[in-house]
Design a protein around this motif. Structure first.
Motif, mmCIF file in Angstrom:
data_model
loop_
_atom_site.group_PDB
_atom_site.id
_atom_site.type_symbol
_atom_site.label_atom_id
_atom_site.label_comp_id
_atom_site.label_asym_id
_atom_site.label_seq_id
_atom_site.Cartn_x
_atom_site.Cartn_y
_atom_site.Cartn_z
ATOM 1 N N LYS A 29 -8.898 97.008 -8.171
ATOM 2 C CA LYS A 29 -8.993 97.620 -9.496
ATOM 3 C C LYS A 29 -8.620 96.615 -10.582
ATOM 4 O O LYS A 29 -9.292 96.524 -11.623
ATOM 5 C CB LYS A 29 -8.085 98.839 -9.573
ATOM 6 C CG LYS A 29 -8.125 99.552 -10.912
ATOM 7 C CD LYS A 29 -7.192 100.758 -10.918
ATOM 8 C CE LYS A 29 -7.217 101.452 -12.291
ATOM 9 N NZ LYS A 29 -6.297 102.625 -12.327
ATOM 10 N N ALA A 30 -7.551 95.865 -10.347
ATOM 11 C CA ALA A 30 -7.117 94.872 -11.329
ATOM 12 C C ALA A 30 -8.172 93.786 -11.516
ATOM 13 O O ALA A 30 -8.422 93.327 -12.636
ATOM 14 C CB ALA A 30 -5.795 94.248 -10.891
ATOM 15 N N ILE A 31 -8.798 93.380 -10.403
ATOM 16 C CA ILE A 31 -9.856 92.364 -10.487
ATOM 17 C C ILE A 31 -11.039 92.896 -11.290
ATOM 18 O O ILE A 31 -11.600 92.197 -12.143
ATOM 19 C CB ILE A 31 -10.307 91.944 -9.075
ATOM 20 C CG1 ILE A 31 -9.166 91.256 -8.328
ATOM 21 C CG2 ILE A 31 -11.525 91.026 -9.156
ATOM 22 C CD1 ILE A 31 -9.436 91.041 -6.859
ATOM 23 N N ALA A 32 -11.416 94.152 -11.019
ATOM 24 C CA ALA A 32 -12.546 94.753 -11.735
ATOM 25 C C ALA A 32 -12.264 94.809 -13.233
ATOM 26 O O ALA A 32 -13.138 94.507 -14.055
ATOM 27 C CB ALA A 32 -12.819 96.143 -11.182
ATOM 28 N N GLU A 33 -11.039 95.184 -13.584
ATOM 29 C CA GLU A 33 -10.681 95.248 -14.999
ATOM 30 C C GLU A 33 -10.694 93.854 -15.632
ATOM 31 O O GLU A 33 -11.150 93.677 -16.770
ATOM 32 C CB GLU A 33 -9.301 95.887 -15.157
ATOM 33 C CG GLU A 33 -9.275 97.378 -14.817
ATOM 34 C CD GLU A 33 -7.883 97.969 -14.897
ATOM 35 O OE1 GLU A 33 -6.913 97.187 -15.097
ATOM 36 O OE2 GLU A 33 -7.750 99.200 -14.763
ATOM 37 N N GLN A 34 -10.172 92.879 -14.904
ATOM 38 C CA GLN A 34 -10.133 91.499 -15.416
ATOM 39 C C GLN A 34 -11.540 90.965 -15.664
ATOM 40 O O GLN A 34 -11.787 90.265 -16.652
ATOM 41 C CB GLN A 34 -9.405 90.600 -14.412
ATOM 42 C CG GLN A 34 -9.353 89.131 -14.784
ATOM 43 C CD GLN A 34 -8.164 88.778 -15.634
ATOM 44 O OE1 GLN A 34 -7.501 89.652 -16.179
ATOM 45 N NE2 GLN A 34 -7.875 87.490 -15.738
ATOM 46 N N ALA A 35 -12.451 91.292 -14.755
ATOM 47 C CA ALA A 35 -13.818 90.774 -14.848
ATOM 48 C C ALA A 35 -14.744 91.651 -15.679
ATOM 49 O O ALA A 35 -15.878 91.244 -15.982
ATOM 50 C CB ALA A 35 -14.398 90.609 -13.439
ATOM 51 N N GLY A 36 -14.281 92.847 -16.042
ATOM 52 C CA GLY A 36 -15.121 93.753 -16.815
ATOM 53 C C GLY A 36 -16.260 94.339 -16.012
ATOM 54 O O GLY A 36 -17.371 94.509 -16.530
ATOM 55 N N VAL A 37 -15.992 94.652 -14.732
ATOM 56 C CA VAL A 37 -17.014 95.234 -13.857
ATOM 57 C C VAL A 37 -16.412 96.443 -13.143
ATOM 58 O O VAL A 37 -15.231 96.758 -13.311
ATOM 59 C CB VAL A 37 -17.512 94.211 -12.812
ATOM 60 C CG1 VAL A 37 -18.113 92.990 -13.483
ATOM 61 C CG2 VAL A 37 -16.367 93.785 -11.873
ATOM 62 N N ASP A 38 -17.216 97.110 -12.335
ATOM 63 C CA ASP A 38 -16.683 98.201 -11.520
ATOM 64 C C ASP A 38 -16.433 97.701 -10.098
ATOM 65 O O ASP A 38 -16.876 96.616 -9.715
ATOM 66 C CB ASP A 38 -17.614 99.418 -11.521
ATOM 67 C CG ASP A 38 -19.040 99.071 -11.123
ATOM 68 O OD1 ASP A 38 -19.207 98.132 -10.305
ATOM 69 O OD2 ASP A 38 -19.973 99.718 -11.605
ATOM 70 N N LEU A 39 -15.710 98.494 -9.323
ATOM 71 C CA LEU A 39 -15.371 98.097 -7.958
ATOM 72 C C LEU A 39 -16.615 97.888 -7.100
ATOM 73 O O LEU A 39 -16.628 97.046 -6.208
ATOM 74 C CB LEU A 39 -14.469 99.159 -7.315
ATOM 75 C CG LEU A 39 -13.011 99.172 -7.763
ATOM 76 C CD1 LEU A 39 -12.304 100.402 -7.194
ATOM 77 C CD2 LEU A 39 -12.304 97.901 -7.317
ATOM 78 N N ALA A 40 -17.652 98.661 -7.372
ATOM 79 C CA ALA A 40 -18.881 98.542 -6.588
ATOM 80 C C ALA A 40 -19.475 97.142 -6.726
ATOM 81 O O ALA A 40 -20.077 96.611 -5.782
ATOM 82 C CB ALA A 40 -19.892 99.593 -7.028
ATOM 83 N N SER A 41 -19.306 96.519 -7.890
ATOM 84 C CA SER A 41 -19.844 95.177 -8.091
ATOM 85 C C SER A 41 -19.146 94.158 -7.210
ATOM 86 O O SER A 41 -19.767 93.219 -6.694
ATOM 87 C CB SER A 41 -19.696 94.765 -9.565
ATOM 88 O OG SER A 41 -20.492 95.575 -10.395
ATOM 89 N N ILE A 42 -17.834 94.324 -7.015
ATOM 90 C CA ILE A 42 -17.085 93.419 -6.139
ATOM 91 C C ILE A 42 -17.602 93.533 -4.715
ATOM 92 O O ILE A 42 -17.861 92.524 -4.042
ATOM 93 C CB ILE A 42 -15.582 93.735 -6.198
ATOM 94 C CG1 ILE A 42 -15.041 93.443 -7.598
ATOM 95 C CG2 ILE A 42 -14.822 92.933 -5.141
ATOM 96 C CD1 ILE A 42 -13.585 93.827 -7.791
ATOM 97 N N ASN A 43 -17.775 94.762 -4.252
ATOM 98 C CA ASN A 43 -18.256 94.964 -2.889
ATOM 99 C C ASN A 43 -19.698 94.492 -2.740
ATOM 100 O O ASN A 43 -20.076 93.962 -1.683
ATOM 101 C CB ASN A 43 -18.160 96.451 -2.521
ATOM 102 C CG ASN A 43 -16.724 96.918 -2.409
ATOM 103 O OD1 ASN A 43 -15.829 96.147 -2.072
ATOM 104 N ND2 ASN A 43 -16.484 98.187 -2.714
ATOM 105 N N TYR A 44 -20.499 94.646 -3.774
ATOM 106 C CA TYR A 44 -21.902 94.236 -3.710
ATOM 107 C C TYR A 44 -22.014 92.717 -3.562
ATOM 108 O O TYR A 44 -22.797 92.210 -2.742
ATOM 109 C CB TYR A 44 -22.640 94.692 -4.964
ATOM 110 C CG TYR A 44 -24.059 94.197 -5.053
ATOM 111 C CD1 TYR A 44 -25.075 94.785 -4.304
ATOM 112 C CD2 TYR A 44 -24.383 93.116 -5.871
ATOM 113 C CE1 TYR A 44 -26.373 94.316 -4.369
ATOM 114 C CE2 TYR A 44 -25.679 92.637 -5.946
ATOM 115 C CZ TYR A 44 -26.671 93.246 -5.189
ATOM 116 O OH TYR A 44 -27.964 92.775 -5.253
#
Length: 207
Positions: free
Chosen positions: A29-44
């Motif tokens: 969650k913290a990474i998603a907020e830092q990068a301005g994306v949603d969690l699904a983008s990290i997994n994708y």
């Protein structure tokens, strides 16, 4: 192009957080907020938070020394000693740079290894070792397959490793990391060459 930009943004954001907090303390969650994306983008893009961490470690190591740079160095018309000098110039320059998160990420991982270190070695470190062993072999005059050549990695790699880890810690090593680059490079080169030439000399002495 948008996908590449998003992937790069996630990598940079995660690298910064992993450098400051470590893998265990950094949430998706913290990474998603830092990068301005949603969690699904990290997994994708990376499969999982672990996959992202491995990608961050690999990118961090490439910023210290890349396989492409080592390949170019191997093609240059330089004496073996000058090849070693160029290698150390690149490493010291990257490690002592005040910019970027790559050194802190690697220092954390090497100081307290996780299960991800094996992937870093297999994917990033091992392919680069062959080029370093070529340089050592050329300086010592020993075959690359000689066990002494592998042991000589300690002469070249150990001081660089200490510099990398120490740059992230208070104390003498951090002071050394802050010294002028040219002095550090000259010292590390002289230290490595003395050891490598001594190994070569010992091999030529009669039993």
């Amino acid at each position: 192009m948008d996908g590449d930009a998003t992937k790069a943004r996630i990598l940079e954001g995660a690298g910064d957080l992993f450098a400051r907090q470590g893998f265990a303390e950094t949430t998706g969650k913290a990474i998603a907020e830092q990068a301005g994306v949603d969690l699904a983008s990290i997994n994708y893009h990376f499969g999982s938070r672990s996959g992202l961490y491995q990608a961050v470690l690999a990118e961090a190591h490439r910023r210290v020394v890349s396989l492409a740079d080592l390949s170019l160095l191997a093609e240059r018309d330089l004496a073996p000693s000058d090849r070693l000098l160029a290698l150390l110039q690149g490493i010291v320059g990257s490690v002592t740079s005040a910019e970027g998160w790559h050194v802190r990420v690697l220092a954390r991982e090497l100081g307290s290894p996780s299960s991800h270190l094996q992937a870093l070695f297999t994917d990033e470190i091992a392919p680069k070792l062959s080029h370093v062993l070529d340089i050592i072999s050329a300086i010592t005059g020993l075959p690359k397959e000689d066990p002494a050549v592998l042991r000589c990695l300690l002469r070249v790699g150990a001081p660089c490793l200490m510099l990398l880890i120490g740059s992230n810690l208070p104390g003498p090593l951090q002071i050394i990391a802050g010294m002028p680059q040219h002095a550090l490079i000259r010292h590390l080169h002289a230290f490595a060459m003395a050891g490598l030439l001594d190994v070569a000399k010992q091999r030529t002495l009669p039993n």
